[in-house]
Write a protein that holds these residues in place. Structure first.
Motif, PDB file in Angstrom:
ATOM      1  N   TYR A 134       0.822  -1.208   0.000  1.00  0.00           N
ATOM      2  CA  TYR A 134       0.000   0.000   0.000  1.00  0.00           C
ATOM      3  C   TYR A 134       0.856   1.258   0.000  1.00  0.00           C
ATOM      4  N   PHE A 135       2.156   1.124   0.242  1.00  0.00           N
ATOM      5  CA  PHE A 135       3.080   2.240   0.060  1.00  0.00           C
ATOM      6  C   PHE A 135       3.025   2.721  -1.391  1.00  0.00           C
ATOM      7  N   LEU A 136       3.100   1.797  -2.339  1.00  0.00           N
ATOM      8  CA  LEU A 136       3.073   2.160  -3.754  1.00  0.00           C
ATOM      9  C   LEU A 136       1.664   2.526  -4.213  1.00  0.00           C
ATOM     10  N   ARG A 137       0.674   1.802  -3.753  1.00  0.00           N
ATOM     11  CA  ARG A 137      -0.702   2.113  -4.146  1.00  0.00           C
ATOM     12  C   ARG A 137      -1.085   3.524  -3.690  1.00  0.00           C
ATOM     13  N   SER A 138      -0.580   3.934  -2.557  1.00  0.00           N
ATOM     14  CA  SER A 138      -0.891   5.271  -2.047  1.00  0.00           C
ATOM     15  C   SER A 138      -0.381   6.356  -2.983  1.00  0.00           C
ATOM     16  N   PHE A 139       0.778   6.123  -3.573  1.00  0.00           N
ATOM     17  CA  PHE A 139       1.313   7.109  -4.508  1.00  0.00           C
ATOM     18  C   PHE A 139       0.500   7.135  -5.795  1.00  0.00           C
ATOM     19  N   ALA A 140      -0.103   6.012  -6.144  1.00  0.00           N
ATOM     20  CA  ALA A 140      -1.011   6.014  -7.299  1.00  0.00           C
ATOM     21  C   ALA A 140      -2.240   6.863  -6.984  1.00  0.00           C
ATOM     22  N   TYR A 141      -2.814   6.680  -5.784  1.00  0.00           N
ATOM     23  CA  TYR A 141      -3.971   7.492  -5.399  1.00  0.00           C
ATOM     24  C   TYR A 141      -3.623   8.976  -5.474  1.00  0.00           C
ATOM     25  N   ALA A 142      -2.508   9.336  -4.858  1.00  0.00           N
ATOM     26  CA  ALA A 142      -2.118  10.747  -4.819  1.00  0.00           C
ATOM     27  C   ALA A 142      -1.760  11.255  -6.203  1.00  0.00           C
ATOM     28  N   GLY A 143      -1.001  10.456  -6.957  1.00  0.00           N
ATOM     29  CA  GLY A 143      -0.534  10.903  -8.264  1.00  0.00           C
ATOM     30  C   GLY A 143      -1.655  11.119  -9.250  1.00  0.00           C
ATOM     31  N   ILE A 144      -2.566  10.140  -9.334  1.00  0.00           N
ATOM     32  CA  ILE A 144      -3.695  10.281 -10.273  1.00  0.00           C
ATOM     33  C   ILE A 144      -4.552  11.482  -9.887  1.00  0.00           C
ATOM     34  N   GLY A 145      -4.797  11.624  -8.589  1.00  0.00           N
ATOM     35  CA  GLY A 145      -5.609  12.749  -8.128  1.00  0.00           C
ATOM     36  C   GLY A 145      -4.981  14.091  -8.454  1.00  0.00           C
ATOM     37  N   VAL A 146      -3.712  14.243  -8.153  1.00  0.00           N
ATOM     38  CA  VAL A 146      -3.076  15.544  -8.363  1.00  0.00           C
ATOM     39  C   VAL A 146      -2.953  15.863  -9.851  1.00  0.00           C
ATOM     40  N   VAL A 147      -2.767  14.845 -10.692  1.00  0.00           N
ATOM     41  CA  VAL A 147      -2.687  15.087 -12.135  1.00  0.00           C
ATOM     42  C   VAL A 147      -4.038  15.551 -12.675  1.00  0.00           C
ATOM     43  N   LEU A 148      -5.098  14.824 -12.342  1.00  0.00           N
ATOM     44  CA  LEU A 148      -6.415  15.174 -12.879  1.00  0.00           C
ATOM     45  C   LEU A 148      -6.880  16.541 -12.387  1.00  0.00           C
ATOM     46  N   ILE A 149      -6.632  16.827 -11.127  1.00  0.00           N
ATOM     47  CA  ILE A 149      -7.051  18.134 -10.600  1.00  0.00           C
ATOM     48  C   ILE A 149      -6.209  19.249 -11.210  1.00  0.00           C
ATOM     49  N   SER A 150      -4.920  18.993 -11.420  1.00  0.00           N
ATOM     50  CA  SER A 150      -4.060  19.994 -12.059  1.00  0.00           C
ATOM     51  C   SER A 150      -4.539  20.298 -13.471  1.00  0.00           C
ATOM     52  N   VAL A 151      -4.895  19.252 -14.213  1.00  0.00           N
ATOM     53  CA  VAL A 151      -5.399  19.450 -15.572  1.00  0.00           C
ATOM     54  C   VAL A 151      -6.687  20.270 -15.540  1.00  0.00           C
ATOM     55  N   GLY A 152      -7.595  19.905 -14.649  1.00  0.00           N
ATOM     56  CA  GLY A 152      -8.852  20.646 -14.553  1.00  0.00           C
ATOM     57  C   GLY A 152      -8.641  22.109 -14.202  1.00  0.00           C
ATOM     58  N   ALA A 153      -7.775  22.375 -13.250  1.00  0.00           N
ATOM     59  CA  ALA A 153      -7.507  23.760 -12.852  1.00  0.00           C
ATOM     60  C   ALA A 153      -6.830  24.538 -13.971  1.00  0.00           C
ATOM     61  N   ALA A 154      -5.933  23.864 -14.708  1.00  0.00           N
ATOM     62  CA  ALA A 154      -5.231  24.539 -15.803  1.00  0.00           C
ATOM     63  C   ALA A 154      -6.167  24.864 -16.959  1.00  0.00           C
ATOM     64  N   LEU A 155      -7.198  24.050 -17.166  1.00  0.00           N
ATOM     65  CA  LEU A 155      -8.123  24.265 -18.285  1.00  0.00           C
ATOM     66  C   LEU A 155      -9.285  25.181 -17.926  1.00  0.00           C
ATOM     67  N   VAL A 156      -9.573  25.343 -16.656  1.00  0.00           N
ATOM     68  CA  VAL A 156     -10.750  26.136 -16.268  1.00  0.00           C
ATOM     69  C   VAL A 156     -10.347  27.367 -15.444  1.00  0.00           C
ATOM     70  N   THR A 157      -9.676  27.144 -14.315  1.00  0.00           N
ATOM     71  CA  THR A 157      -9.340  28.261 -13.434  1.00  0.00           C
ATOM     72  C   THR A 157      -8.291  29.182 -14.048  1.00  0.00           C
ATOM     73  N   LEU A 158      -7.250  28.598 -14.631  1.00  0.00           N
ATOM     74  CA  LEU A 158      -6.183  29.422 -15.192  1.00  0.00           C
ATOM     75  C   LEU A 158      -6.682  30.311 -16.345  1.00  0.00           C
ATOM     76  N   PRO A 159      -7.451  29.783 -17.315  1.00  0.00           N
ATOM     77  CA  PRO A 159      -7.991  30.690 -18.344  1.00  0.00           C
ATOM     78  C   PRO A 159      -8.863  31.798 -17.758  1.00  0.00           C
ATOM     79  N   ALA A 160      -9.634  31.482 -16.721  1.00  0.00           N
ATOM     80  CA  ALA A 160     -10.456  32.523 -16.097  1.00  0.00           C
ATOM     81  C   ALA A 160      -9.578  33.615 -15.487  1.00  0.00           C
ATOM     82  N   LEU A 161      -8.483  33.225 -14.871  1.00  0.00           N
ATOM     83  CA  LEU A 161      -7.548  34.209 -14.325  1.00  0.00           C
ATOM     84  C   LEU A 161      -6.936  35.056 -15.433  1.00  0.00           C
ATOM     85  N   LEU A 162      -6.636  34.432 -16.574  1.00  0.00           N
ATOM     86  CA  LEU A 162      -6.076  35.175 -17.701  1.00  0.00           C
ATOM     87  C   LEU A 162      -7.093  36.166 -18.259  1.00  0.00           C
ATOM     88  N   VAL A 163      -8.359  35.757 -18.314  1.00  0.00           N
ATOM     89  CA  VAL A 163      -9.402  36.672 -18.773  1.00  0.00           C
ATOM     90  C   VAL A 163      -9.505  37.866 -17.827  1.00  0.00           C
TER      91      VAL A 163
END
Length: 740
Positions: A299-328
């Protein structure tokens, strides 16, 4: 996908204020929920395979024998030997404290029975030893209270319990030090990279959302499944790294469009459709690389999968939605607070240096690529003699409590009781049934002696009739403590465990073997047996994603080969440093076999970040190639426009990882230095030299696909069609330039 992203950009423009308000609400809610993660995440048994024989042995010991993890008190006589009356008083007091510590049982002391195994060969040290259940660890304060010192003797705490505590404590302190060093450097580099104070703050906004959101995810998962506390460290490091990558991509493309005469709203749409597509495919490749960790049972390795997948997907979402709004919202003010040397009109990302390097590699592919390949293969050579291990006290500095005790046990005692091999029967047996079995085990190579409930055996003979009742449970299960005469991490010790497991048990009873050496074997098997599947999944997902992105069957193969070269050279460097001991004096660590779990984690993260840079570079090359440029021009111009983004992002990411080299825990040093070096190798030697050289050697075939796959790509993949960019009001605007 292009039209979908264009519509997303238009929607963000029309609902900018709502998007920003929702982003703030999500950030605050995630921060509140994520704060609970720290109390739910775990550290115990993170490196164990639940289905392994050693884990079964541990469960039996917890159930029938009050545990197997040791708490060792090392009593050191300041003068003379431990047999004096003043030292005996210190030892008796230490045994009394240990026996009254909640969670500790089966306390034995040298002064209670004068067992020679509990006395050092020179008589200056003696031991008091207790056991604890793996599920009921003794707290840090309780362990600290067991130590003492006076004019006669010092009592130092060691054993499994103290090792676990010291590693957790030192990892926490090391990460604080690393962050204290890295954060100011990263902030300065961000301002330099973006050229303005306002733009430099944008990655921090995206990173905050990604990190807080992932903490909230881990808090929820921690309520239903074991999650390792170490996942927090990956969340912060990877969240900031991806935020920097994606913000550099989006802001650079936004500025490029502004410099080309586009108004801010149209520039946002263009940035979302082009840079956004790159971000989506980058996120898919990084998440896929980290998702492979889910197939491992630790579960040491599985935990990094949980964290890694989560942080990647949320980063993508924020970069596609929040960041453009900030640029506007910012518009041209994104360039506010420019640095003195950046007051001129700011284009996007043009970096002529990387274009010249790519041009040289395209003109002289063999001359430029061959030395780089030879260098990386030379660095990779030590991988051929790699050996693997699991963390023990020697990952700590010598002045740490548990490490100092471990060093004395290894140097001054005939056998290390803390590193014994536990053999447990699966059913009740009488004491007479284990006598011939214990005698046989004591004659095996690498065995110093075998302690049982009916006596002590050595060399095939019973050398003491002193019974140890704690080695027979109330229900009749028998426990044999096999004390090795060899290093528990050595090949001889591992062979001993294999012989114990392969041989018949007493009176036909099944036996389970536990202890540090057994856990090492089981951990290596749990990871090694799944590496072929992990490699296959990585190859398939990489091929599919890059094929859909490029329409080529050779680009994914080229990418995989170059990534293999990066990982091999990184692995060879780690073997040279952390196993062979080069730089051990400078970095202050003890050379050891490489930690299997940390190495697997490192390779998955390095592969994911490598694919991130691959997508960034290929995106620009493909865009220009689809616009009709020839292969050489597309590569040179693509590197000119993307090289600065990749190298800047890699430098910032490398800083955050390389500061782990200041850690007082060697496996954390290994991870940080390995990840930092892998990122730098990939972003410079691989992306700037080997990629253009390979493109030149492949020529027109670089974009080849069989007709059947070409038709599949035309239906499902990214195609270079004309994008009708929706206007902010929702109407279709005139077609913009071709998007690759």
């Amino acid at each position: 996908m292009t039209n979908l992203l264009a519509h997303l950009g238009a929607l963000v423009i029309r609902r900018t204020r709502l998007v920003l308000l929702l982003s703030v609400a999500v950030l605050l809610g995630a921060a509140v929920l994520g704060a609970g993660a720290f109390g739910k995440l775990q550290a115990n048994n993170a490196f164990e395979d639940p289905a392994a024989d050693s884990t079964t042995a541990q469960h039996l010991l917890d159930q029938h024998f009050d545990g197997a993890d040791t708490v060792v008190l090392l009593v050191h006589a300041r003068s003379g030997t431990v047999d004096g009356p003043d030292i005996r008083a210190v030892g008796d007091a230490a045994a009394h404290r240990l026996s009254h510590t909640p969670g500790v049982s089966d306390v034995v002391s040298y002064w209670a029975g004068h067992d020679p195994a509990l006395r050092s060969t020179d008589g200056r040290y003696a031991l008091v030893v207790g056991t604890e259940r793996s599920t009921d660890a003794v707290g840090a304060k309780a362990l600290a209270a067991l130590a003492s010192t006076n004019d006669a003797a010092t009592v130092t705490v060691g054993g499994d319990a103290e090792v676990n505590h010291d590693i957790t404590e030192q990892v926490g302190k090391s990460l604080l030090v690393a962050e204290a060093i890295a954060v100011p450097i990263i902030l300065v580099l961000l301002v330099i990279a973006f050229g303005s104070l306002v733009a430099a703050l944008l990655p921090l906004a995206i990173g905050a959302i990604a990190i807080a959101g992932t903490f909230a995810e881990l808090s929820l998962l921690g309520s239903v499944t074991p999650v390792a506390v170490y996942a927090i460290n990956l969340t912060t490091a990877l969240g900031l790294s991806l935020a920097i990558d994606y913000a550099l991509l989006m802001v650079s493309r936004y500025r490029e469009e502004l410099s080309g005469g586009a108004d801010p709203e149209r520039a946002v749409i263009r940035a979302v459709t082009t840079a956004g597509r790159t971000i989506v495919f980058s996120g898919i490749t990084v998440a896929a690389a980290l998702a492979v960790l889910l197939i491992f049972p630790l579960y040491f390795l599985r935990s990094f999968a949980y964290a890694g997948i989560g942080v990647v997907l949320i980063s993508v979402g924020a970069a596609l939605v929040t960041l453009p709004a900030l640029l506007v919202a910012l518009g041209p003010r994104v360039n506010a607070g420019r640095l003195p040397w950046a007051r001129r009109r700011m284009p996007a990302t043009a970096a002529p240096f990387w274009g010249r390097v790519a041009d040289l590699a395209m003109r002289r592919p063999a001359l430029t690529a061959l030395p780089v390949v030879i260098l990386l293969l030379f660095v990779a050579a030590p991988v051929l003699h790699v050996s693997f291990g699991t963390p023990n006290d020697r990952v700590l500095r010598p002045d740490t409590s548990s490490r100092s005790v471990g060093d004395v046990l290894r140097a001054d005692f005939k056998a290390d009781l803390a590193d014994g091999v536990d053999v447990v029967t699966d059913r009740p047996l009488p004491g007479s049934a284990i006598q011939p079995y214990a005698a046989r085990l004591s004659a095996l190579p690498g065995v110093a002696r075998v302690q049982t409930s009916v006596g002590v055996y050595a060399g095939g003979l019973r050398v003491s009739s002193a019974a140890d009742p704690r080695l027979a449970s109330e229900s009749g299960q028998q426990r044999l403590e096999v004390i090795p005469s060899v290093d528990p991490r050595s090949g001889a010790a591992q062979q001993l465990v294999r012989e114990l497991r392969s041989g018949p048990g007493p009176q036909g009873a099944a036996i389970h073997v536990g202890g540090q050496t057994a856990q090492l074997i089981d951990s290596k098997h749990a990871i090694g047996s799944r590496i072929p599947l992990a490699a296959l999944l990585i190859v398939l997902t990489t091929f599919v994603v890059l094929f859909l992105f490029t329409g080529s069957v050779l680009q994914p193969l080229r990418s995989l080969l170059l990534n293999l070269l990066t990982l091999s050279s990184t692995g060879g460097l780690l073997v040279s440093i952390f196993q062979d001991g080069h730089l051990s004096g400078l970095l202050d660590f003890t050379p050891l076999p490489l930690d299997t779990s940390m190495l697997m984690l490192l390779f998955c993260i390095a592969f994911g970040l490598s694919m991130d840079y691959e997508v960034i570079v290929l995106s620009r090359i493909k865009e220009l190639h689809d616009q009709g440029l020839d292969n050489r021009t597309a590569v040179v111009e693509g590197l000119t426009r993307s090289g600065r983004i990749v190298t800047t992002a890699a430098a910032l990411v490398a800083v955050s990882f390389l500061t782990f080299g200041t850690s007082t825990v060697s496996f954390l040093q290994l991870f940080g230095i390995g990840a930092g070096v892998a990122v730098l190798i990939d972003a410079t030697l691989v992306r700037a030299v080997l990629v253009p050289a390979c493109q030149r050697l492949l020529g027109r075939a670089a974009w080849y696909a069989p007709p059947v796959l070409r038709r599949l790509h035309d239906r499902l993949g990214v195609v270079g069609d004309l994008a009708d960019d929706p206007s902010p009001e929702g109407d279709s605007a005139p077609a913009l330039s071709k998007i690759g």
